[in-house]
Design a protein around this motif. Structure first.
Motif, short mmCIF file in Angstrom:
data_model
loop_
_atom_site.label_atom_id
_atom_site.label_comp_id
_atom_site.label_asym_id
_atom_site.label_seq_id
_atom_site.Cartn_x
_atom_site.Cartn_y
_atom_site.Cartn_z
N ALA A 39 -19.88 1.82 11.78
CA ALA A 39 -20.46 2.88 12.59
C ALA A 39 -21.95 2.62 12.74
O ALA A 39 -22.55 1.92 11.90
N PRO A 40 -22.58 3.18 13.77
CA PRO A 40 -24.01 2.97 13.96
C PRO A 40 -24.82 3.37 12.73
O PRO A 40 -24.63 4.47 12.19
N GLY A 41 -25.65 2.47 12.27
CA GLY A 41 -26.51 2.77 11.13
C GLY A 41 -25.83 2.70 9.78
O GLY A 41 -26.44 3.04 8.76
N LYS A 42 -24.58 2.28 9.76
CA LYS A 42 -23.83 2.22 8.50
C LYS A 42 -23.35 0.81 8.23
O LYS A 42 -23.30 -0.04 9.12
N GLN A 43 -22.95 0.59 6.98
CA GLN A 43 -22.42 -0.72 6.61
C GLN A 43 -20.97 -0.84 7.06
O GLN A 43 -20.26 0.15 7.22
N ARG A 44 -20.56 -2.08 7.23
CA ARG A 44 -19.17 -2.33 7.56
C ARG A 44 -18.30 -1.94 6.38
O ARG A 44 -18.62 -2.22 5.23
N GLU A 45 -17.17 -1.30 6.67
CA GLU A 45 -16.28 -0.85 5.61
C GLU A 45 -14.85 -1.23 5.93
O GLU A 45 -14.45 -1.34 7.10
N SER A 46 -14.08 -1.42 4.87
CA SER A 46 -12.66 -1.72 5.03
C SER A 46 -11.90 -0.47 5.42
O SER A 46 -12.15 0.60 4.88
N VAL A 47 -11.00 -0.61 6.38
CA VAL A 47 -10.18 0.50 6.83
C VAL A 47 -8.74 0.36 6.32
O VAL A 47 -8.19 1.28 5.74
#
Length: 117
Positions: A39-47
């Motif tokens: 998401a904008p301004g956030k780190q990549r995360e596992s879904v």
């Protein structure tokens, strides 16, 4: 190696989308596949992820709403997303990880999912 993600778009809260990721250049059966988001301004995360053997795991934030699946004949992994929330808005990326050769890790180009309230 190519991972071609598709299926993103704009949807209202509560709606559904299905993402697809078509893989080429790898022996698909030997790879775990995963979906990540940023998401904008956030780190990549596992879904969500699915092992070569078909075992699925999910992030707590999407469990019960998202379903990951794979078609080894079509070399494609899917992410069915239901009950979408505005906080699911992100660029979704497809990832492939070889089951035993950890250096063989590949990313797709991402597809944007926007959930309006």
């Amino acid at each position: 190696v190519q991972l071609q993600a598709s299926g993103g778009g704009l949807v209202q809260a509560g709606g559904s989308l299905r993402l697809s990721c078509a893989a080429s250049g790898i022996t698909f059966d030997n790879y775990a596949m995963g979906w990540y988001r940023q998401a904008p301004g956030k780190q990549r995360e596992s879904v969500a992820a699915i092992s070569a053997g078909g075992m699925a795991t999910y992030a707590g934030t999407v469990k019960g709403r998202f379903t990951i699946s794979r078609d080894n004949h079509e070399n494609t992994v899917y992410l069915q997303m239901t009950s979408l929330k505005p906080e699911d808005t992100a660029v979704y990326y497809c990832n492939s990880q070889h089951s035993t050769l950890w250096s063989k890790n590949y990313w797709g180009q991402g597809t944007l999912v926007t959930v309006s309230s």
